[in-house]
Design an enzyme around this catalytic site. Structure first.
Site, PDB file in Angstrom:
ATOM      1  N   LYS A  22       4.068   8.737 -13.703  1.00  0.00           N
ATOM      2  CA  LYS A  22       3.076   8.373 -14.720  1.00  0.00           C
ATOM      3  C   LYS A  22       3.420   8.999 -16.062  1.00  0.00           C
ATOM      4  O   LYS A  22       3.427   8.323 -17.094  1.00  0.00           O
ATOM      5  CB  LYS A  22       1.688   8.833 -14.287  1.00  0.00           C
ATOM      6  CG  LYS A  22       0.636   8.790 -15.394  1.00  0.00           C
ATOM      7  CD  LYS A  22      -0.600   9.579 -15.009  1.00  0.00           C
ATOM      8  CE  LYS A  22      -1.626   9.577 -16.134  1.00  0.00           C
ATOM      9  NZ  LYS A  22      -1.297  10.480 -17.243  1.00  0.00           N
ATOM     10  N   CYS A 118      -8.125  12.581 -20.028  1.00  0.00           N
ATOM     11  CA  CYS A 118      -8.972  13.386 -19.159  1.00  0.00           C
ATOM     12  C   CYS A 118      -9.760  14.419 -19.962  1.00  0.00           C
ATOM     13  O   CYS A 118      -9.223  15.038 -20.873  1.00  0.00           O
ATOM     14  CB  CYS A 118      -8.123  14.114 -18.113  1.00  0.00           C
ATOM     15  SG  CYS A 118      -7.663  13.081 -16.729  1.00  0.00           S
ATOM     16  N   ARG A 123      -7.231  18.857 -26.798  1.00  0.00           N
ATOM     17  CA  ARG A 123      -5.836  18.412 -26.789  1.00  0.00           C
ATOM     18  C   ARG A 123      -5.410  18.134 -28.229  1.00  0.00           C
ATOM     19  O   ARG A 123      -5.332  16.984 -28.648  1.00  0.00           O
ATOM     20  CB  ARG A 123      -5.680  17.160 -25.928  1.00  0.00           C
ATOM     21  CG  ARG A 123      -6.004  17.415 -24.462  1.00  0.00           C
ATOM     22  CD  ARG A 123      -5.570  16.241 -23.622  1.00  0.00           C
ATOM     23  NE  ARG A 123      -5.827  16.480 -22.206  1.00  0.00           N
ATOM     24  CZ  ARG A 123      -5.096  15.980 -21.227  1.00  0.00           C
ATOM     25  NH1 ARG A 123      -4.049  15.241 -21.501  1.00  0.00           N
ATOM     26  NH2 ARG A 123      -5.389  16.219 -19.967  1.00  0.00           N
ATOM     27  N   PRO A 124      -5.178  19.162 -29.008  1.00  0.00           N
ATOM     28  CA  PRO A 124      -4.857  18.957 -30.417  1.00  0.00           C
ATOM     29  C   PRO A 124      -3.489  18.315 -30.595  1.00  0.00           C
ATOM     30  O   PRO A 124      -2.598  18.478 -29.764  1.00  0.00           O
ATOM     31  CB  PRO A 124      -4.873  20.378 -30.991  1.00  0.00           C
ATOM     32  CG  PRO A 124      -4.529  21.254 -29.835  1.00  0.00           C
ATOM     33  CD  PRO A 124      -5.131  20.583 -28.633  1.00  0.00           C
ATOM     34  N   GLN A 127       0.792  20.014 -33.451  1.00  0.00           N
ATOM     35  CA  GLN A 127       2.243  20.178 -33.381  1.00  0.00           C
ATOM     36  C   GLN A 127       2.960  18.856 -33.670  1.00  0.00           C
ATOM     37  O   GLN A 127       4.053  18.845 -34.241  1.00  0.00           O
ATOM     38  CB  GLN A 127       2.655  20.723 -32.017  1.00  0.00           C
ATOM     39  CG  GLN A 127       2.140  22.127 -31.726  1.00  0.00           C
ATOM     40  CD  GLN A 127       2.610  23.145 -32.741  1.00  0.00           C
ATOM     41  OE1 GLN A 127       3.807  23.345 -32.932  1.00  0.00           O
ATOM     42  NE2 GLN A 127       1.671  23.791 -33.417  1.00  0.00           N
ATOM     43  N   ILE A 328      -2.404  26.469 -19.168  1.00  0.00           N
ATOM     44  CA  ILE A 328      -2.092  25.316 -20.023  1.00  0.00           C
ATOM     45  C   ILE A 328      -3.355  24.741 -20.658  1.00  0.00           C
ATOM     46  O   ILE A 328      -3.443  24.596 -21.875  1.00  0.00           O
ATOM     47  CB  ILE A 328      -1.348  24.225 -19.223  1.00  0.00           C
ATOM     48  CG1 ILE A 328      -0.151  24.822 -18.458  1.00  0.00           C
ATOM     49  CG2 ILE A 328      -0.906  23.101 -20.164  1.00  0.00           C
ATOM     50  CD1 ILE A 328       0.928  25.418 -19.329  1.00  0.00           C
TER      51      ILE A 328
END
EC number: 2.5.1.7
Length: 417
Positions: A22, A118, A123-124, A127, A328
């Site tokens: 996936k 999810c 979840r920036p 970067q 994480i």
């Protein structure tokens, strides 16, 4: 709304074949729009909801997408009609941000709505943006969409402040058509990063060093269509390995790359399970007690965050105390409350889950709070006494193809209703 009904208590036995990854497929499909000539034929694509969503997004850009069979797609992106990827499909999945890198590389502009996925924490994409700007792009975020454009992209050195799979892949994609050489430092090393690099190279890109923490991309003039097969899914394989151990079964998992599974195999062996590696298979079986272990998630080659939640289910019935530290994602313990409904003894402290093993779990009505939590709930149902009902299984369908059919092949009593 669909749900899974599991009558637990049966050891899994037999063999199962793993699908394409996936996490690789959801980057490879957006990257396919880089091909300005010819068509990409991609096989071993998992038949999952996230892939179906990407197919619709690619069509919305004006590309031709043909499904040759359940696991093979043909994509012709010679005539893209828009550089805007917007709408519900884009918003609801995280991997849609790969369209930013692909459209920027090919057309030097893009408008892509910010993605979801999810609900496991922030979840920036800082970067990603930092990297795009280093290549020469101007980026703004307005009304929930990323607007990006550049007169041209110039290769440069980019050092990621944190190891990020998404940023590594997105900048690798964006740099393929930049002028000069781009060097990505502190890059992610995951197998699906390597697979995306291999796909880009098959189209004519010049990417070297994927699988290490320094990746070099020498820009080329154009990319062309190719034939490609997606790498086997490390996370699906790990999930079935854990399920085999949790049910005290004996399962051979085929179509895998054992090296990608070493961190999972090591923890199962430490617990007392047996793991036998073949050339493209792994057998997991249990013939005694399993003991608790401590583990900490980490970027590859460390223990993968995506199997932390299934591992939590396994440890809930191992002897003694286990501690899982999630490094994480900061909100990846939502499954714990669901496991506690089934009799698990788990305490969450910050990013740590402290698990005291119990003799058994009991069936209950539980919720798949996210994709990998859903897999954890399925495994919990398989090892529980009585009947378990899992709701919100649309999360599971995002990443596991036909999960109930695969478990039935191994002897599980599981149905979708």
């Amino acid at each position: 709304m669909n749900r899974l009904i599991i009558n637990g208590g049966k050891a899994l036995k037999g063999s199962i074949e793993i699908n394409g990854a996936k996490n690789a497929a959801v980057a490879i499909l957006p990257a396919a729009i880089l091909a300005s000539k010819g068509e990409c034929i991609i096989d071993n694509v998992p038949d999952i909801a996230d892939v179906h969503c990407l197919e619709r997004i690619i069509r919305s850009l004006g590309c031709n997408v043909e499904k040759l069979d359940n696991n093979t797609l043909k994509i012709n992106a010679e005539e893209i009609k828009t550089v805007e990827a917007c709408g519900n499909d884009v918003r609801k999945m995280r991997a849609s941000y790969y369209f930013i890198g692909a459209l920027l590389a090919r057309f030097k502009e893009a408008k892509v709505e910010l993605p979801g996925g999810c609900p496991i924490g922030v979840r920036p994409i800082d970067q990603h943006i930092k990297g795009f700007e280093a290549l020469g792009a101007k980026v703004s975020i307005e009304h929930g969409a990323v607007n990006i454009m550049a007169e041209k992209l110039i290769g440069t050195n980019i050092f990621f402040d944190v190891v990020s799979v998404g940023a590594t892949i997105n900048l690798m994609i964006a740099a393929t058509l930049a002028e000069g050489t781009t060097v990505l430092e502190n890059a992610a090393r995951e197998p699906h990063v390597v697979d995306v690099a291999n796909f880009l190279n098959a189209m004519g890109a010049n990417v070297k060093g994927a699988g290490t923490d320094v990746i070099r991309i020498k820009g080329v003039k154009e990319l062309k269509g190719c034939n490609y097969s997606v790498v086997p899914d490390q996370i699906e394989a790990g999930t079935f390995m854990i399920a085999a151990a949790a049910t005290r079964g004996d399962v051979t998992i085929q179509n895998v790359i054992p090296k990608h599974l070493e961190s999972i195999s090591a923890k199962l062996l430490e617990m007392g399970a047996k793991v036998e590696e073949g050339d493209d298979s792994v057998r997991v079986y249990v013939d005694g007690d399993l003991k608790g272990v401590n583990l900490k998630t980490a970027p590859y080659p460390g223990f993968p965050t995506d199997v932390q939640q299934p591992m939590c289910t396994l440890l809930s019935t191992a002897k003694g105390r286990s501690i899982i530290v999630e490094t994480i994602w900061e909100n990846r313990h939502k499954h714990v409350d669901e496991l506690k409904k089934m009799g698990a003894t788990i305490k969450v402290e910050g990013r740590s889950a402290i698990i005291d093993g119990v003799d058994r779990l009991t069936g209950a009505v539980v919720k798949a709070t996210d994709l990998r939590a859903g897999a954890a709930m399925v495994i919990a149902g398989l090892i529980s006494d009585g009947v378990t009902e899992i709701t919100s299984i649309e999360h599971i369908d995002r990443g596991y193809p036909h999960i109930e059919e695969k478990f039935r092949m191994l002897g599980a009593d599981i149905v979708r209703k």
